[in-house]
Design a protein around this motif. Structure first.
Motif, PDB file in Angstrom:
ATOM      1  N   SER A 108       0.833  -1.209   0.000  1.00  0.00           N
ATOM      2  CA  SER A 108       0.000   0.000   0.000  1.00  0.00           C
ATOM      3  C   SER A 108       0.864   1.254   0.000  1.00  0.00           C
ATOM      4  CB  SER A 108      -0.923   0.003   1.223  1.00  0.00           C
ATOM      5  OG  SER A 108      -1.840  -1.070   1.181  1.00  0.00           O
ATOM      6  N   LEU A 109       1.926   1.248   0.808  1.00  0.00           N
ATOM      7  CA  LEU A 109       2.826   2.399   0.846  1.00  0.00           C
ATOM      8  C   LEU A 109       3.511   2.626  -0.500  1.00  0.00           C
ATOM      9  CD1 LEU A 109       4.524   1.862   4.345  1.00  0.00           C
ATOM     10  CD2 LEU A 109       2.733   3.505   3.769  1.00  0.00           C
ATOM     11  N   THR A 134      -1.278   2.650   7.539  1.00  0.00           N
ATOM     12  CA  THR A 134      -1.544   3.186   6.193  1.00  0.00           C
ATOM     13  C   THR A 134      -2.402   4.453   6.205  1.00  0.00           C
ATOM     14  OG1 THR A 134      -3.514   1.765   5.900  1.00  0.00           O
ATOM     15  CG2 THR A 134      -1.384   0.885   5.149  1.00  0.00           C
ATOM     16  N   ARG A 137      -1.277   7.803   4.712  1.00  0.00           N
ATOM     17  CA  ARG A 137       0.032   7.577   4.089  1.00  0.00           C
ATOM     18  C   ARG A 137      -0.070   7.036   2.666  1.00  0.00           C
ATOM     19  NH1 ARG A 137       3.632   4.160   8.513  1.00  0.00           N
ATOM     20  NH2 ARG A 137       4.602   5.935   9.565  1.00  0.00           N
ATOM     21  N   CYS A 138      -1.226   6.542   2.285  1.00  0.00           N
ATOM     22  CA  CYS A 138      -1.338   5.766   1.047  1.00  0.00           C
ATOM     23  C   CYS A 138      -2.306   6.401   0.051  1.00  0.00           C
ATOM     24  CB  CYS A 138      -1.798   4.339   1.348  1.00  0.00           C
ATOM     25  SG  CYS A 138      -0.656   3.442   2.404  1.00  0.00           S
ATOM     26  N   LYS A 139      -2.070   6.122  -1.209  1.00  0.00           N
ATOM     27  CA  LYS A 139      -2.938   6.608  -2.272  1.00  0.00           C
ATOM     28  C   LYS A 139      -4.294   5.928  -2.227  1.00  0.00           C
ATOM     29  CE  LYS A 139      -2.970   7.364  -7.295  1.00  0.00           C
ATOM     30  NZ  LYS A 139      -2.207   7.189  -8.567  1.00  0.00           N
TER      31      LYS A 139
END
Length: 246
Positions: A108-109, A134, A137-139
């Motif tokens: 995920s990162l 996450t 931090r993640c799209k």
């Protein structure tokens, strides 16, 4: 003839020493990504560094699947250090047997759309770790969901709407009674353009037999061989064109 045999033995010994050095260096780099908290708080956790971020993993020692095994670190290290060839950005990824969630978190990162799966009894801890590491931090927000290998996989993930670029798995093959169901799950989820990245720790002959059977259905490429950790990392893809006709 004796001189040739002697030279061959020396060359073989040199090659083994070089392989051992490469193994030791890579294993050291992988294991150095983990750290322990300097101050113990009310909630114990293990720390890892991937994507230049601190990841905190809560384990549950009373559940086998809720303990982080080194195979997960091997797979995460590969994903981060091989982004040119295996770029996770915007890829549709499913992890089987996600356990504590480290592989799902790192994927995920790295920008993947992740579906993180495991059995119901470890899902609470998995969800906690994934969301904790996450959020913000993640799209893409990872999806954590239960999955019984071989059971209702077609209903849960119909091919018409679920096509995965990558299937990720770390240490899912060990002495449990569901190896046939695991094989069927790999087989169903792996479509024409799907790649499997699978880290495996060898313990018993059962693991070797599973790999032999796996080769009958999939092309298999060895990416890492780490004897010091008893772990191999494989890339696999379909042998046939079944996915295009189903």
């Amino acid at each position: 003839m004796d001189t040739q045999q002697s030279n061959a033995r020396k060359e073989d010994s040199k090659t083994k020493e070089e392989d051992a050095a490469v193994d030791a260096e890579l294993a050291k780099a992988i294991m150095s990504r983990s750290f322990h908290p300097s101050i113990l708080g009310p909630e114990p956790w293990e720390g890892y560094i991937f994507s230049d971020l601190e990841i905190r993993i809560k384990e549950s020692t009373d559940l086998y699947g809720a303990v982080l095994w080194p195979s997960a670190m091997v797979l995460c290290h590969f994903l981060e250090t091989n982004r040119d060839e295996h770029n996770m950005m915007d890829k549709n990824v499913i992890e089987l047997g996600a356990g504590t969630g480290l592989v799902s978190i790192v994927s995920s990162l790295l920008g993947a759309k992740v579906t993180s799966t495991d059995l119901p009894d470890v899902l609470g801890n998995l969800q906690y770790n994934v969301m904790r590491n996450t959020k913000g931090r993640c799209k893409y927000i990872p999806l954590v969901t239960e999955l019984f290998w071989g059971q209702e996989v077609e209903q849960r993930f119909p091919r018409a709407t679920h096509c995965f670029d990558y299937i990720l798995a770390a240490d899912v093959v060990y002495s449990h009674p569901y190896l046939e169901e695991l094989m069927d799950t790999f087989d169903y989820l792996c479509q024409e353009n799907t790649q499997i990245l699978w880290a495996m720790r060898f313990r018993l002959d059962k693991e070797n037999r599973f790999v032999d059977r796996f080769r009958q259905r999939f092309n298999l490429e060895e990416l890492y061989n780490l004897p010091s950790l008893s772990i191999k990392l494989y890339r696999a893809w379909r042998r046939d064109e079944r996915a295009t006709t189903s």
